[in-house]
Design a protein around this motif. Sequence first.
Motif, mmCIF file in Angstrom:
data_model
loop_
_atom_site.group_PDB
_atom_site.id
_atom_site.type_symbol
_atom_site.label_atom_id
_atom_site.label_comp_id
_atom_site.label_asym_id
_atom_site.label_seq_id
_atom_site.Cartn_x
_atom_site.Cartn_y
_atom_site.Cartn_z
ATOM 1 N N ALA A 211 -92.615 57.658 90.716
ATOM 2 C CA ALA A 211 -92.138 57.798 89.340
ATOM 3 C C ALA A 211 -91.797 59.254 89.080
ATOM 4 O O ALA A 211 -92.491 60.157 89.547
ATOM 5 C CB ALA A 211 -93.210 57.349 88.355
ATOM 6 N N TYR B 225 -96.758 52.681 83.255
ATOM 7 C CA TYR B 225 -95.453 52.324 83.793
ATOM 8 C C TYR B 225 -95.553 52.048 85.291
ATOM 9 O O TYR B 225 -94.983 51.099 85.811
ATOM 10 C CB TYR B 225 -94.433 53.449 83.548
ATOM 11 C CG TYR B 225 -93.968 53.556 82.107
ATOM 12 C CD1 TYR B 225 -94.161 52.509 81.215
ATOM 13 C CD2 TYR B 225 -93.330 54.693 81.644
ATOM 14 C CE1 TYR B 225 -93.738 52.597 79.905
ATOM 15 C CE2 TYR B 225 -92.898 54.794 80.334
ATOM 16 C CZ TYR B 225 -93.105 53.745 79.464
ATOM 17 O OH TYR B 225 -92.682 53.837 78.170
ATOM 18 N N ASP C 31 -89.268 53.873 90.204
ATOM 19 C CA ASP C 31 -89.391 53.176 88.921
ATOM 20 C C ASP C 31 -88.144 53.299 88.044
ATOM 21 O O ASP C 31 -88.120 52.814 86.919
ATOM 22 C CB ASP C 31 -90.624 53.685 88.157
ATOM 23 C CG ASP C 31 -90.980 52.771 86.997
ATOM 24 O OD1 ASP C 31 -90.753 51.551 87.111
ATOM 25 O OD2 ASP C 31 -91.463 53.262 85.958
ATOM 26 N N ASP C 32 -87.130 53.980 88.533
ATOM 27 C CA ASP C 32 -85.894 54.109 87.764
ATOM 28 C C ASP C 32 -84.724 53.677 88.623
ATOM 29 O O ASP C 32 -84.869 53.540 89.832
ATOM 30 C CB ASP C 32 -85.681 55.565 87.366
ATOM 31 C CG ASP C 32 -86.616 55.955 86.253
ATOM 32 O OD1 ASP C 32 -86.302 55.654 85.093
ATOM 33 O OD2 ASP C 32 -87.684 56.537 86.554
ATOM 34 N N ASP C 33 -83.586 53.521 87.984
ATOM 35 C CA ASP C 33 -82.418 53.183 88.770
ATOM 36 C C ASP C 33 -81.888 54.425 89.473
ATOM 37 O O ASP C 33 -81.842 55.505 88.889
ATOM 38 C CB ASP C 33 -81.344 52.558 87.876
ATOM 39 C CG ASP C 33 -81.700 51.107 87.587
ATOM 40 O OD1 ASP C 33 -82.647 50.610 88.233
ATOM 41 O OD2 ASP C 33 -81.046 50.489 86.740
ATOM 42 N N ASP D 31 -84.757 50.494 94.073
ATOM 43 C CA ASP D 31 -85.008 50.993 92.727
ATOM 44 C C ASP D 31 -85.452 49.814 91.860
ATOM 45 O O ASP D 31 -85.574 48.683 92.329
ATOM 46 C CB ASP D 31 -83.810 51.757 92.161
ATOM 47 C CG ASP D 31 -82.591 50.884 91.952
ATOM 48 O OD1 ASP D 31 -82.701 49.650 92.069
ATOM 49 O OD2 ASP D 31 -81.511 51.447 91.668
ATOM 50 N N ARG D 32 -85.742 50.126 90.620
ATOM 51 C CA ARG D 32 -86.340 49.125 89.735
ATOM 52 C C ARG D 32 -85.472 47.865 89.601
ATOM 53 O O ARG D 32 -85.964 46.744 89.684
ATOM 54 C CB ARG D 32 -86.549 49.789 88.377
ATOM 55 C CG ARG D 32 -87.423 49.023 87.453
ATOM 56 C CD ARG D 32 -87.576 49.792 86.158
ATOM 57 N NE ARG D 32 -88.064 48.890 85.135
ATOM 58 C CZ ARG D 32 -89.336 48.613 84.935
ATOM 59 N NH1 ARG D 32 -90.259 49.159 85.674
ATOM 60 N NH2 ARG D 32 -89.698 47.763 83.999
ATOM 61 N N LYS E 42 -86.513 48.499 80.523
ATOM 62 C CA LYS E 42 -85.473 48.984 81.431
ATOM 63 C C LYS E 42 -84.748 47.870 82.168
ATOM 64 O O LYS E 42 -84.374 48.033 83.317
ATOM 65 C CB LYS E 42 -86.076 49.947 82.469
ATOM 66 C CG LYS E 42 -86.579 51.252 81.906
ATOM 67 C CD LYS E 42 -86.618 52.288 83.023
ATOM 68 C CE LYS E 42 -87.836 53.164 82.950
ATOM 69 N NZ LYS E 42 -88.127 53.806 84.217
#
Length: 454
Positions: free
Chosen positions: A53, A67, A122-124, A143-144, A296
């Motif tokens: 993250a 998260y 945890d993100d694109d 990615d997520r 998200k």
Amino acid sequence: MANRPASKRRTNSTRHPGAHDTVKGRAGRILVKGNKDATYETSPEQETAVLVAVPDKRQDDALTTEYLDELAFLTETAGTVPTKRFIQKLEKPDLRTFVGSGKLEEIRAYVQHHDTSVVIFDDDLSPSQLRNLEAELKVKILDRTLLILDIFASRAKTATSRTQVELAQYQYLLPRLTGLWSHLDKQRGGVGMRGPGEREIETDRRVVRDRISLLKEQLQEFDKQSQVQRKARAGTLRVALVGYTNVGKSTLMNLLSRADVFAENKLFATLDSTVRKVVLDNVPFLLSDTVGFIRKLPTRLIESFKSTLDEIREADLLLHVVDISHPMFEEHIQVVNDTLKDIGAAEKPTILVFNKIDQYQTDVDPAAHLHGVEPDHAEDLHHADDVQQRPTLEQLQASYMARLHDPVIFISAQERQNVDELRSMISRRLRVLYEQQYPGHPPFPDLSAYSAAE
Ligand SMILES: Nc1nc2c(ncn2[C@@H]2O[C@H](COP(=O)(O)OP(=O)(O)OP(=O)(O)O)[C@@H](O)[C@H]2O)c(=O)[nH]1
Ligand SMILES: [Mg+2]
């Protein structure tokens, strides 16, 4: 919340002492940093994941932990064991590799020395970040969105949901058709490799575009069919269960309709909407269970679930189910409200159903939600002093009732607490709605014509 981490674990293939600690004792429990091999035992075929993250510098540590905990839950739902988490606070993610070079080095060292099948962010990630990370770390990178799409792919049961997921996967892949994962062993499959991902990765974009058009046409066809079905239901009140994933929507569906809908302590157990005829206090209506929302979730992904979401858009009444035992329940409510707004269903009459009151606790230890995953530094460890005090259920009830325009009810679907009150709340509300919508009509026409509605 307390029993979440343990109950969803695959005990046949994974031994995880940390998870049991999480369930038993909260106060004073400290996750031991150190040798992974001493703490974890995974079977050779089991995929293992490192989670990463990159929170904003100002983001609260407890929130970051939550998260990452959700990412760990998603990872486990996809059948992969998270073994380590890395956190790097940054003003802005690195353009080239998302994390900075020092953190990348740490991750590389870890991946080299511990059996790791996949690194999950945890993100694109942008297409170039995905490519660079894969080249640097020499393992599969997800990615997520890819992770969520993978879960969707493994859960899709009907022709409609399979088509919807495939469309979302191709739409995600289109800008990324640049030889991603090309040097990895494609035969191995596993998380992130279900669906079109690896099979089509090197094919021409045009082929993918054609496929997208075809899938869209198929979905339009499905949509026509469901429009016909929906027309047949005209004049019948419609109620939809909505909410964050894993809050108990399907459990409540089963309870209210005595249907046998798949409910499980995993994320996205329900991907297809199920519709059942229900009669409460002589008030007949159609109740539908829908796919859960999550933070998200890319808008395009939501759009590809259009026909499932039509159940929500066309409902006369929403039952917004909330897992009150989850430390993040207020953010979950916000995510659901925002998603409802996105799909054009924000202004519907709603009953806010706070579920899982049997599991609600007033003190929350953020470390209890680490899923036993070894964090990379002390920031991610919350000790007993961090235990947060939450309001009592009575205080919450009073504040929500005072604050909200919508009716509010606190229940436990599992323990059958307050479910009768919920039933009469629904039927009272539907009577009022029926009179508003069909003034002058005899109340509640014969529904036998719709009994096959599905
Ligand atoms: N303790 C407790 N657990 C509950 C309650 N209601 C549901 N659960 C559990 O919560 C988990 C999720 O329930 P589901 O009904 O599958 O939740 P859902 O909202 O349909 O989830 P998705 O379809 O995955 O979005 C299951 O393990 C249920 O047994 C409750 O009142 N109390
Ligand atoms: Mg469900």
